[in-house]
Each structure stands twice: as C-alpha cells, then as structure tokens.
Design an enzyme around this catalytic site. Structure first.
Site: not given
Ligand code: NAP
Length: 244
Positions: A13-14, A62-63, A89, A141, A154, A187
């Site tokens: 979703s995001r 909820n995954v 993801n 990550s 994490y 990111i």
């Molecule tokens: P984000 O913007 O916070 O989005 C998180 C997404 O995960 C949302 O769609 C959220 O759904 C969903 N989510 C959270 N908890 C969940 C659950 N229990 N069951 C199902 N869905 C769940 O995160 P992001 O930055 O895009 O990160 C995506 C992935 O990349 C993650 O695994 C994160 O650890 C990894 N990552 C991110 C970065 C970074 O810099 N952003 C760096 C390294 C790795 P809702 O919209 O309903 O809340």
C-alpha cells in the site's frame, strides 16, 4: 515483461511495496497486494492499478499471523487462479538502543519482518514446486548485512531474511524457482520520514543521496522477470554504495 503473471506483494500500500505494485502493473502483471491497516491508501492504489488495465485487489492481512496469511492466499488463488511472483516487502522498525529495547519491540519486528516471510513462502512453495517455476523476492536491508546501532531487532530480522532466502533458494533451485533478496540502503518512504537530503548522515552515502522507491522497484522487476532466470540465492544491495 510480466504479461499474464500474477504477483503478490506484501506491504504494497505504501513506499517501496507500492512502487513495486505500480512497476509490475506497468509491465502487465495482475497485482494482489497485502496491507495491514491503511485502507485509504490501499483503495487508492487499487483504483490506480485497475485504471492501468490489469487485475488488482487489496487484501488486509497481518503477515505475522499464519492463519490470516493462509486464509488470504486461499482467497488470492480463488480470485486470480494462481501465483507466479511473491514479493515479501512488508516490514516495520521499532528502533531503540538495546538497553531500552523491550521484549515486545524485539518480538514484533521478528514476527512481521522474518516470520511473515515463512508464513507467505509456505503458501506458494507447493504451487511453485509443482509447477516448476516461480519467483520469490525478499526485501532485506543493509542493516542485516552490516548492522546498525539502535536496530538490533531490525538487523537480526533482516539478516535472518538473508539466511532464509538462501535456504529456500537451495531447496527450490532444481524446481526452476528463483529466490533472491534485495538489501536497500536509505530509501525515501514513510519509514525514513525523519531523514531527508539535508540530514548530515546523507553525506556518508558515497552517492550523497537517498534512494527512490522506484529504483528498488526496477531491481525487483528484473528479479521477477525471465531476464534473471539464472540468478538465485543472491542478495543485491541498492544503497548508493553505503555498505560497500
Ligand atoms: P513503509 O513505507 O513503512 O511501508 C510499509 C508497508 O508494510 C505498508 O504497506 C504497511 O501497510 C505494510 N505492513 C506493515 N506491517 C505489516 C503487517 N504486519 N502485515 C502486512 N503489511 C504490513 O515501508 P518501506 O520503507 O516502503 O519499507 C518496505 C520494506 O523495505 C520493509 O521490509 C523495510 O524494512 C525495507 N527497507 C526499507 C528501507 C528504507 O530506507 N525505506 C531500507 C531498507 C529496507 P499499511 O499501509 O497498511 O500500514
């Protein structure tokens, strides 16, 4: 590039997940995406994907819950007929120095970020193994590679994702299934809302900028496509050089 394929994206979703949904849809895949609670964002994305002319559905799940994931995948297979690509993801952070980290902070992050992958891969494993094809892409990550202070929970979850990815890759390689991990650096998403280009930390990134969700989505597209059929068990960093 993905015409006729059905992709399941968790946390679609995001942020990074949303960019992956959009990129895969642009390339012809039908999209089943999972979100945890933000229905408004999920509905908005679903409409956008449908207007791109592909099949699309949003699933609240909820995954971390094996039962919810099992029920959701049953519904996805009913709705779409099969699954060809799985992108794990969904992820959260609960950052604190270990001294202040509560047992619950550790458990929740492991349950969503790591056990969530066990829950989803269990659903597609028999489908992919029987059909002798499939792509699994797990979002790790650089914290799982080099660690990060305040992120013991994490980093442990994301390092676990790498071990999990390699084991699944070995189990399914002879069945023509590829399982790879992507390890992003910083990111621009809601998860890193406290950071922007003016943060002094960005100076320590060799490319001197944060990454864009679309850049991660391009890499996911490559790993989901037949162009990467001989790549499995790999972890690809996308971090502007931060963890080299
Ligand atoms: P984000 O913007 O916070 O989005 C998180 C997404 O995960 C949302 O769609 C959220 O759904 C969903 N989510 C959270 N908890 C969940 C659950 N229990 N069951 C199902 N869905 C769940 O995160 P992001 O930055 O895009 O990160 C995506 C992935 O990349 C993650 O695994 C994160 O650890 C990894 N990552 C991110 C970065 C970074 O810099 N952003 C760096 C390294 C790795 P809702 O919209 O309903 O809340």
């Amino acid at each position: 590039m993905l015409k006729g394929k059905v992709a399941v994206i968790t946390g679609g979703s995001r942020g990074i997940g949303r960019a992956i949904c959009e990129k895969f849809a642009e390339n012809g895949a039908s999209i089943a995406f999972i979100y945890s609670g933000n229905q408004e964002k999920a509905e908005e994305l679903k409409s956008k994907l449908l207007s791109a002319g592909v099949g699309a559905e949003a699933y609240k799940c909820n995954v971390a819950s094996f039962q919810e994931v099992t029920d959701t995948f049953k519904q996805i297979v009913k709705d779409f007929g099969t699954v060809d690509i799985l992108v794990n993801n969904a992820g959260i952070t609960k950052d604190k120095l270990l001294l202040a980290m509560k047992e619950q902070d550790f458990g929740e992050v492991i349950d969503i970020n790591l056990k969530g992958m066990f829950n989803t891969v269990k659903q597609v494993y028999p489908i992919f193994a029987k059909r002798k094809s499939g792509k699994i892409i797990n979002i790790s990550s650089i914290s799982g590679i080099i660690g990060n202070q305040g992120q013991a929970n994490y980093s442990a979850s994301k390092a676990g994702v790498i071990g999990f990815t390699k084991s699944v890759a070995k189990e399914l390689a002879s069945r023509g299934v590829c399982c790879n991990a992507i390890a992003p650096g910083f990111i621009k998403t809601d998860m890193t809302a406290g950071f922007d280009e003016t943060n002094p930390f960005v100076e320590s990134i060799p490319q001197k900028r944060m990454g864009k969700p679309e850049e991660v989505a391009e890499l996911a597209l490559f790993l989901a496509s037949s162009k990467s059929d001989y790549i499995t068990g790999e972890v690809i960093r996308i971090d502007g050089g931060l963890a080299m």
